[in-house]
Design a protein around this motif. Structure first.
Motif, PDB file in Angstrom:
ATOM      1  N   LEU A 139      -3.770   7.014   2.892  1.00 15.24           N
ATOM      2  CA  LEU A 139      -3.702   5.942   1.899  1.00 15.24           C
ATOM      3  C   LEU A 139      -3.899   6.535   0.507  1.00 15.24           C
ATOM      4  O   LEU A 139      -4.842   7.285   0.260  1.00 15.24           O
ATOM      5  CB  LEU A 139      -4.785   4.899   2.186  1.00 15.24           C
ATOM      6  CG  LEU A 139      -4.748   3.653   1.311  1.00 15.24           C
ATOM      7  CD1 LEU A 139      -3.467   2.884   1.519  1.00 15.24           C
ATOM      8  CD2 LEU A 139      -5.954   2.771   1.598  1.00 15.24           C
TER       9      LEU A 139
ATOM     10  N   GLU B 200      -3.838   1.534  -3.148  1.00 14.55           N
ATOM     11  CA  GLU B 200      -4.055   0.344  -2.342  1.00 14.55           C
ATOM     12  C   GLU B 200      -3.670  -0.896  -3.138  1.00 14.55           C
ATOM     13  O   GLU B 200      -3.937  -0.981  -4.340  1.00 14.55           O
ATOM     14  CB  GLU B 200      -5.542   0.278  -1.945  1.00 14.55           C
ATOM     15  CG  GLU B 200      -5.759  -0.429  -0.628  1.00 14.55           C
ATOM     16  CD  GLU B 200      -7.227  -0.415  -0.229  1.00 14.55           C
ATOM     17  OE1 GLU B 200      -7.990   0.359  -0.830  1.00 14.55           O
ATOM     18  OE2 GLU B 200      -7.586  -1.173   0.669  1.00 14.55           O
TER      19      GLU B 200
ATOM     20  N   ASP C  91       0.864  -1.182   0.000  1.00 19.80           N
ATOM     21  CA  ASP C  91       0.000   0.000   0.000  1.00 19.80           C
ATOM     22  C   ASP C  91       0.895   1.224   0.000  1.00 19.80           C
ATOM     23  O   ASP C  91       1.956   1.225   0.613  1.00 19.80           O
ATOM     24  CB  ASP C  91      -0.867   0.043   1.262  1.00 19.80           C
ATOM     25  CG  ASP C  91      -1.958  -1.016   1.226  1.00 19.80           C
ATOM     26  OD1 ASP C  91      -2.297  -1.454   0.122  1.00 19.80           O
ATOM     27  OD2 ASP C  91      -2.443  -1.391   2.306  1.00 19.80           O
TER      28      ASP C  91
END
Lengths: 104, 436
Positions: free
Chosen positions: B150, B153, B143
């Motif tokens: 984030l 992913e 990731d």
């Protein structure tokens, strides 16, 4: 983008001059066909300004806009000239001062 | 010193204004139309100067061609070119008022433009585009976190993320963003990242960050600055090679060569590319190529072998190759020579990424693309408008509609025996003789 040799202001100024000349044509001439041609001149002046600004912002959207204006102008010319033909057939004139049937 | 472009602008601009003025004052409508065509041609020239070649062509064909022909046709049809002296305007104050108003407008517009109230500043630089490529064969999926959030992913080996713009920096004091790599699915706050690095944010650029391990398995970033500007020739492609082939021995450098035709002169494309290095981008013609990566120094031996005996068993083997790969024109290709371990053996593994280059600004291609994607609906509306206009013109100019005599009139006319007009019998005769 490197600096263009001819500044955008010059193009916009030229487009303003052409637009004003077109406006004068609309206001001063009495012949319907010539008035119509002056309107085309004004549309072109506006297009020129659009393309100048498109170069400044590197935006191709303005080119699409100009393309659409051209298309609408073509449609407008066809309809307008048809109107002039129809009017001159019944009134035998293209002078806008003689067309006052809508005057109260 | 007056530049050529500026001189051309002044000359053609003068012609354009002169043509417009002549159109305004000419008594003959045909002359006015011809002057307008000259003006349109000048405007088309300006479109070329403003790097809009497609619009220049459309201007010449649509305006100077189709529309003005229509004008001339109607002028001739109505006989309007023989101007009766224009009736004096009904209001004597109209002409001076018109001239005054337009000059006033020009003055206001001119002052605004010259004082630079027109916003002619440079556009804001766009945020750089960034993508991440996973080139570590023995590294699990990862990731990617940008500044703690984030971003991408579950990026597995050989996968590349889409180009994404970097967000604006929230805090002006912080210089650049931090890109961190975690093993897939792991809580980023509780664990150490596999790799964390501050990335410099250049302006108006395209970056590819390649995650790759060295022989000891330590991850690092290799940055490739993409060049997505249009190539001069759309039949050319741009190739960049990255060496991500880890090796235990000291010399990991590779050389890239085109082995389609070993006899041809530009045999070696890239020389001595060390591990983790990015080659300069090569411009090559589009077409099929068989490219191979050789260990440094081995290429000459291969060349000699290929020259002497075509059937020879080659002792020299490339570490990786791209077999009969199609290189599309106007694309930027990124070839990452990578490797993964399979059953204890190190096998080469290629990652080939291809991005279409930006099209030339103002080209027909660029215009067509935005016309048929983003502006599809307006385009359809305009097409419908043209259709309606066409039907409207036919209806308006249809003489049957306006001049069709009523039944009574027709009868009346036939019965009338005006000298020169045919009598009823003559009329019938002419009809029957025409019918034969």
């Amino acid at each position: 983008m490197e600096n263009p040799e001819v500044a955008n202001e010059l193009f916009v100024l030229l487009s303003a001059v052409l637009f004003v000349l077109g406006t004068m044509g609309v206001l001063l001439r009495r012949n319907a066909i010539l008035i119509f041609m002056s309107i085309e001149l004004m549309l072109n002046a506006a297009n020129l300004a659009l393309v100048a600004f498109a170069r400044q912002w590197q935006a191709v959207d303005a080119h699409v806009m100009v393309f659409m204006v051209m298309t609408v102008a073509a449609a407008e010319v066809a309809v307008g000239l048809a109107l002039i033909v129809a009017i001159s057939r019944s009134k035998e004139t293209t002078d806008v001062d003689d067309l006052h049937s809508l005057q109260g | 010193m007056l530049g050529v472009e500026l001189a051309l602008f002044i000359i053609v601009g003068a012609i354009a204004i002169l043509a417009a003025v002549m159109m305004l004052v000419s008594e003959n409508a045909v002359h006015a139309a011809l002057f307008l065509i000259l003006n349109f041609a000048c405007v088309a020239f300006f479109y070329l100067m403003l790097s809009a070649p497609f619009l220049a062509m459309a201007q010449v064909t649509v305006y100077a061609g189709a529309i003005m022909v229509l004008f001339l046709f109607v002028i001739m049809l109505l006989g309007a070119e023989k101007q009766t002296p224009e009736s004096s305007p009904r209001f004597s104050w109209l002409s001076p008022a018109a001239v005054g108003l337009t000059v006033l407008f020009l003055l206001v517009a001119g002052i605004a433009i010259i004082r630079s109230d027109v916003d002619a500043s440079e556009p804001e630089p766009e945020q750089p585009l960034v993508r991440i490529v996973h080139a570590g064969g023995d590294t699990p999926a990862v990731d990617v976190y940008l500044d703690g959030d984030l971003w991408v992913e579950d990026l597995a080996f050989r996968e590349a993320s889409e180009f994404q713009p970097l967000p604006d920096l929230e805090d002006e004091a912080v210089e650049g963003h931090v890109l961190a790599i975690y093993e897939e699915g792991i809580d980023s706050e509780a664990n150490q990242p596999l790799l964390s690095e501050a990335i410099g944010a250049g302006e108006d650029d395209v970056f590819t960050y390649i995650v790759m391990p060295n022989a000891e398995g330590i991850l690092s970033f290799t940055t490739v600055e993409g060049n997505l500007n249009a190539l001069e020739d759309t039949n050319e492609a741009r190739l960049t090679v990255v060496n991500a082939f880890p090796c235990e021995s000291g010399n990991c450098a590779v050389e890239i060569a085109d082995v389609t035709n070993p006899d041809e002169d530009p045999f070696v494309l890239v020389e001595n590319l060390d591990f983790g290095e990015v080659s300069v981008s090569k411009v090559i013609d589009e077409g099929d190529y068989t490219l191979a990566a050789f260990p440094a120094g081995a290429i000459e031996a291969y060349q000699e072998l290929a020259a002497t005996d075509e059937e020879a068993e080659f002792d020299v083997e490339p570490v990786a190759d791209l077999d009969e790969e199609m290189f599309d024109g106007n694309h930027s290709l990124l070839w990452i020579v990578s490797a993964n371990t399979e059953g204890g053996l190190v096998r080469s593994s290629n990652i080939l990424l291809s991005v279409e280059n930006d099209m030339q600004f103002g080209s027909g291609q660029a215009l067509g693309r935005s016309l048929f994607t983003r502006y599809m609906l307006p385009f359809q509306a305009i097409a419908l408008l043209l259709l309606v206009a066409m039907v409207g013109v036919i209806v308006m100019t249809n003489p049957l509609e306006t001049t069709k005599p009523t039944r009574r009139e027709r009868r009346h006319r036939r019965m009338a025996n005006v000298p020169g007009n045919p009598t009823v019998d003559e009329y019938r005769q002419s009809i029957s003789s025409n019918g034969d």
